[in-house]
Design a protein around this motif. Structure first.
Motif, PDB file in Angstrom:
ATOM      1  N   GLY A 183      40.314   5.359  69.707  1.00  0.00           N
ATOM      2  CA  GLY A 183      41.231   4.471  69.941  1.00  0.00           C
ATOM      3  C   GLY A 183      41.356   3.433  71.046  1.00  0.00           C
ATOM      4  N   SER A 184      42.623   2.600  71.023  1.00  0.00           N
ATOM      5  CA  SER A 184      42.894   1.855  71.839  1.00  0.00           C
ATOM      6  C   SER A 184      43.850   1.092  71.855  1.00  0.00           C
ATOM      7  CB  SER A 184      41.400   0.239  71.508  1.00  0.00           C
ATOM      8  OG  SER A 184      42.201  -0.533  70.132  1.00  0.00           O
ATOM      9  N   HIS A 185      43.942   0.663  72.658  1.00  0.00           N
ATOM     10  CA  HIS A 185      45.545   0.643  73.093  1.00  0.00           C
ATOM     11  C   HIS A 185      45.103  -0.830  74.093  1.00  0.00           C
ATOM     12  CE1 HIS A 185      49.894   0.237  75.074  1.00  0.00           C
ATOM     13  NE2 HIS A 185      50.281   0.574  74.697  1.00  0.00           N
ATOM     14  N   ASP A 186      46.407  -1.932  74.199  1.00  0.00           N
ATOM     15  CA  ASP A 186      46.269  -3.301  74.752  1.00  0.00           C
ATOM     16  C   ASP A 186      46.785  -2.923  76.463  1.00  0.00           C
ATOM     17  OD1 ASP A 186      44.539  -4.817  72.295  1.00  0.00           O
ATOM     18  OD2 ASP A 186      46.449  -5.538  72.060  1.00  0.00           O
ATOM     19  N   TYR A 187      45.930  -3.722  77.200  1.00  0.00           N
ATOM     20  CA  TYR A 187      47.004  -3.769  78.324  1.00  0.00           C
ATOM     21  C   TYR A 187      48.098  -3.776  78.645  1.00  0.00           C
ATOM     22  CZ  TYR A 187      42.922  -3.248  80.561  1.00  0.00           C
ATOM     23  OH  TYR A 187      40.838  -2.417  81.194  1.00  0.00           O
ATOM     24  N   PRO A 188      49.274  -3.115  78.907  1.00  0.00           N
ATOM     25  CA  PRO A 188      50.707  -3.630  79.398  1.00  0.00           C
ATOM     26  C   PRO A 188      51.307  -4.760  80.447  1.00  0.00           C
ATOM     27  CG  PRO A 188      50.707  -1.453  79.426  1.00  0.00           C
ATOM     28  CD  PRO A 188      49.376  -2.182  79.285  1.00  0.00           C
ATOM     29  N   GLY A 189      50.139  -4.777  81.665  1.00  0.00           N
ATOM     30  CA  GLY A 189      49.856  -4.869  82.696  1.00  0.00           C
ATOM     31  C   GLY A 189      49.307  -4.746  83.772  1.00  0.00           C
ATOM     32  N   GLU A 190      49.329  -4.030  85.008  1.00  0.00           N
ATOM     33  CA  GLU A 190      48.451  -3.741  86.118  1.00  0.00           C
ATOM     34  C   GLU A 190      48.571  -1.861  85.794  1.00  0.00           C
ATOM     35  OE1 GLU A 190      47.530  -4.343  90.922  1.00  0.00           O
ATOM     36  OE2 GLU A 190      48.652  -5.233  89.929  1.00  0.00           O
ATOM     37  N   GLY A 191      48.351  -1.319  85.917  1.00  0.00           N
ATOM     38  CA  GLY A 191      48.579   0.295  85.856  1.00  0.00           C
ATOM     39  C   GLY A 191      47.073   0.622  86.034  1.00  0.00           C
ATOM     40  N   ILE A 192      47.060   2.339  85.582  1.00  0.00           N
ATOM     41  CA  ILE A 192      46.681   3.544  85.185  1.00  0.00           C
ATOM     42  C   ILE A 192      46.730   4.584  83.812  1.00  0.00           C
ATOM     43  CG2 ILE A 192      45.070   5.480  86.344  1.00  0.00           C
ATOM     44  CD1 ILE A 192      45.934   4.384  88.624  1.00  0.00           C
TER      45      ILE A 192
ATOM     46  N   PHE B 248      50.755   5.845  80.624  1.00  0.00           N
ATOM     47  CA  PHE B 248      50.033   4.914  81.816  1.00  0.00           C
ATOM     48  C   PHE B 248      51.356   4.961  82.734  1.00  0.00           C
ATOM     49  CE2 PHE B 248      51.088   0.810  83.055  1.00  0.00           C
ATOM     50  CZ  PHE B 248      49.152   0.061  82.620  1.00  0.00           C
ATOM     51  N   ASP B 249      50.610   4.739  83.729  1.00  0.00           N
ATOM     52  CA  ASP B 249      51.215   4.936  85.153  1.00  0.00           C
ATOM     53  C   ASP B 249      51.224   3.478  85.678  1.00  0.00           C
ATOM     54  OD1 ASP B 249      52.318   4.863  87.873  1.00  0.00           O
ATOM     55  OD2 ASP B 249      50.460   6.706  88.553  1.00  0.00           O
ATOM     56  N   TRP B 250      52.703   2.668  85.378  1.00  0.00           N
ATOM     57  CA  TRP B 250      52.541   1.820  86.345  1.00  0.00           C
ATOM     58  C   TRP B 250      52.289   1.438  87.860  1.00  0.00           C
ATOM     59  CZ3 TRP B 250      53.853  -3.087  83.045  1.00  0.00           C
ATOM     60  CH2 TRP B 250      53.951  -2.043  81.784  1.00  0.00           C
ATOM     61  N   THR B 251      51.581   1.530  87.996  1.00  0.00           N
ATOM     62  CA  THR B 251      51.321   1.310  89.457  1.00  0.00           C
ATOM     63  C   THR B 251      50.400   0.852  89.754  1.00  0.00           C
ATOM     64  OG1 THR B 251      50.630   3.524  91.553  1.00  0.00           O
ATOM     65  CG2 THR B 251      49.780   2.782  89.397  1.00  0.00           C
ATOM     66  N   PRO B 252      50.473  -0.422  91.017  1.00  0.00           N
ATOM     67  CA  PRO B 252      49.193  -0.745  91.452  1.00  0.00           C
ATOM     68  C   PRO B 252      47.758  -0.177  91.435  1.00  0.00           C
ATOM     69  CG  PRO B 252      51.504  -1.663  92.975  1.00  0.00           C
ATOM     70  CD  PRO B 252      51.176  -0.209  91.932  1.00  0.00           C
ATOM     71  N   VAL B 253      47.160  -1.143  91.138  1.00  0.00           N
ATOM     72  CA  VAL B 253      44.889  -0.792  91.054  1.00  0.00           C
ATOM     73  C   VAL B 253      45.017  -1.154  92.023  1.00  0.00           C
ATOM     74  CG1 VAL B 253      43.723  -1.397  89.625  1.00  0.00           C
ATOM     75  CG2 VAL B 253      45.551  -0.609  88.446  1.00  0.00           C
ATOM     76  N   THR B 254      43.819   0.064  92.708  1.00  0.00           N
ATOM     77  CA  THR B 254      43.424  -0.120  94.120  1.00  0.00           C
ATOM     78  C   THR B 254      41.982   0.095  93.774  1.00  0.00           C
ATOM     79  OG1 THR B 254      43.841   2.058  94.695  1.00  0.00           O
ATOM     80  CG2 THR B 254      45.558   0.597  95.371  1.00  0.00           C
ATOM     81  N   SER B 255      41.429   0.485  93.036  1.00  0.00           N
ATOM     82  CA  SER B 255      40.076   1.255  93.181  1.00  0.00           C
ATOM     83  C   SER B 255      40.182   0.910  91.253  1.00  0.00           C
ATOM     84  CB  SER B 255      39.529   1.855  93.400  1.00  0.00           C
ATOM     85  OG  SER B 255      38.707   2.702  92.495  1.00  0.00           O
ATOM     86  N   THR B 256      39.197  -0.084  90.336  1.00  0.00           N
ATOM     87  CA  THR B 256      38.694   0.036  89.029  1.00  0.00           C
ATOM     88  C   THR B 256      38.332   1.582  88.402  1.00  0.00           C
ATOM     89  OG1 THR B 256      36.721  -1.350  89.209  1.00  0.00           O
ATOM     90  CG2 THR B 256      38.851  -2.498  88.896  1.00  0.00           C
ATOM     91  N   ALA B 257      37.189   2.352  90.070  1.00  0.00           N
ATOM     92  CA  ALA B 257      37.067   3.978  89.331  1.00  0.00           C
ATOM     93  C   ALA B 257      37.371   4.791  88.728  1.00  0.00           C
ATOM     94  CB  ALA B 257      36.691   4.655  90.516  1.00  0.00           C
ATOM     95  N   ILE B 258      36.828   4.974  87.441  1.00  0.00           N
ATOM     96  CA  ILE B 258      37.577   6.361  85.954  1.00  0.00           C
ATOM     97  C   ILE B 258      37.496   7.917  87.234  1.00  0.00           C
ATOM     98  CG2 ILE B 258      37.441   7.092  84.529  1.00  0.00           C
ATOM     99  CD1 ILE B 258      36.043   4.479  83.175  1.00  0.00           C
ATOM    100  N   THR B 259      38.582   8.230  86.855  1.00  0.00           N
ATOM    101  CA  THR B 259      38.804   9.790  88.083  1.00  0.00           C
ATOM    102  C   THR B 259      39.371  10.696  86.897  1.00  0.00           C
ATOM    103  OG1 THR B 259      40.743   9.316  88.838  1.00  0.00           O
ATOM    104  CG2 THR B 259      38.736   8.797  89.925  1.00  0.00           C
ATOM    105  N   VAL B 260      38.725  11.970  86.881  1.00  0.00           N
ATOM    106  CA  VAL B 260      39.012  13.532  86.303  1.00  0.00           C
ATOM    107  C   VAL B 260      39.557  14.320  87.210  1.00  0.00           C
ATOM    108  CG1 VAL B 260      38.000  14.716  85.236  1.00  0.00           C
ATOM    109  CG2 VAL B 260      36.378  12.832  84.807  1.00  0.00           C
ATOM    110  N   GLN B 261      40.786  14.504  87.055  1.00  0.00           N
ATOM    111  CA  GLN B 261      41.298  15.665  87.619  1.00  0.00           C
ATOM    112  C   GLN B 261      41.857  17.169  86.806  1.00  0.00           C
ATOM    113  OE1 GLN B 261      45.715  14.563  87.989  1.00  0.00           O
ATOM    114  NE2 GLN B 261      46.488  16.279  88.754  1.00  0.00           N
ATOM    115  N   VAL B 262      42.018  17.442  87.035  1.00  0.00           N
ATOM    116  CA  VAL B 262      42.389  19.238  86.242  1.00  0.00           C
ATOM    117  C   VAL B 262      43.579  20.202  87.175  1.00  0.00           C
ATOM    118  CG1 VAL B 262      40.622  21.504  85.927  1.00  0.00           C
ATOM    119  CG2 VAL B 262      39.887  19.048  86.242  1.00  0.00           C
TER     120      VAL B 262
END
Length: 214
Positions: free
Chosen positions: A180-189, A112-126
């Motif tokens: 699996g699942s995980h409850d949101y701890p707060g805003e982030g990615i 989990f990355d504790w960073t402000p969310v500027t977009s809700t789009a799911i992205t893929v990084q290779v």
């Protein structure tokens, strides 16, 4: 102008004298260091709860369903690490994932990355490997404007953004659907990592589904 003697190490004394009043203030460098460490600890994100995980045996049905959907199938090449970045959604309370592979297992972990969310789009990084991912994180940290102590404080505070929810290890996703699942701890990615860096010969076909619930 204020006169002072620079501290030489922990426990040294800083003497500051004002030309206007002649008053002398004595400060302990050790106390100042302790204050800085205390502030750094306060800035650290809270620990994250573990995820809920389970498996299902309906792997053929899952693959058939994902094969009809868009953006739910990809190939993780030999030596590669694929990171699916899933921002928290304002309408959601938890993230959920399901995945399976053809013929062979694959490494999987969640961060989990504790960073402000500027977009809700799911992205893929290779990335070519986990080492390259570390280098890319270094570049991201280097590129950000430092805040506070450039020599000591800025990098460490940025590294504190990242927290491990579930470490990467090999899953038998070719035998059962891994979920699996995980409850949101707060805003982030959320960072869902599919790791094939250990494989020198085999590419892995991955079927995955990521969504949120409220």
């Amino acid at each position: 102008m204020t006169k002072y003697r620079a501290p030489q190490g922990p426990g040294d004394i800083v003497m500051i004298q004002s030309e206007h009043t002649g008053a002398v203030d004595v400060l302990s460098a050790e106390l100042e260091t302790a204050d800085l460490l205390g502030e750094q600890r306060k800035a650290q994100p809270p620990p994250l709860a573990p995820p809920s995980t389970w498996t299902t045996c309906k792997i053929r049905e899952f693959k058939a369903k994902m094969g009809k959907e868009k953006n739910t199938q990809l190939v993780v090449k030999r030596g590669e690490v694929v990171t699916v970045r899933v921002p928290t959604h304002p309408d959601g309370k938890r993230v959920c994932w399901e995945f399976a592979t053809d013929d062979y297992d694959i490494g999987f972990g969640v961060y989990f990355d504790w960073t402000p969310v500027t977009s809700t789009a799911i992205t893929v990084q290779v990335s070519e490997s986990s080492d390259e991912e570390d280098e890319e994180e270094e570049d991201e940290i280097e590129g950000l404007t430092p805040v506070g102590d450039v020599e000591r404080g800025s990098k460490s505070s940025l590294r504190n953004r990242y927290r491990e929810i579930m470490p990467v290890y090999r899953r038998d996703s070719h035998r059962d659907v891994q979920a699996g699942s995980h409850d949101y701890p707060g805003e982030g990615i959320y960072l869902l990592k599919f790791d094939n860096s250990y494989s020198l010969l085999r590419n892995k076909t991955l079927f995955f589904h990521v969504y949120y619930t409220s």
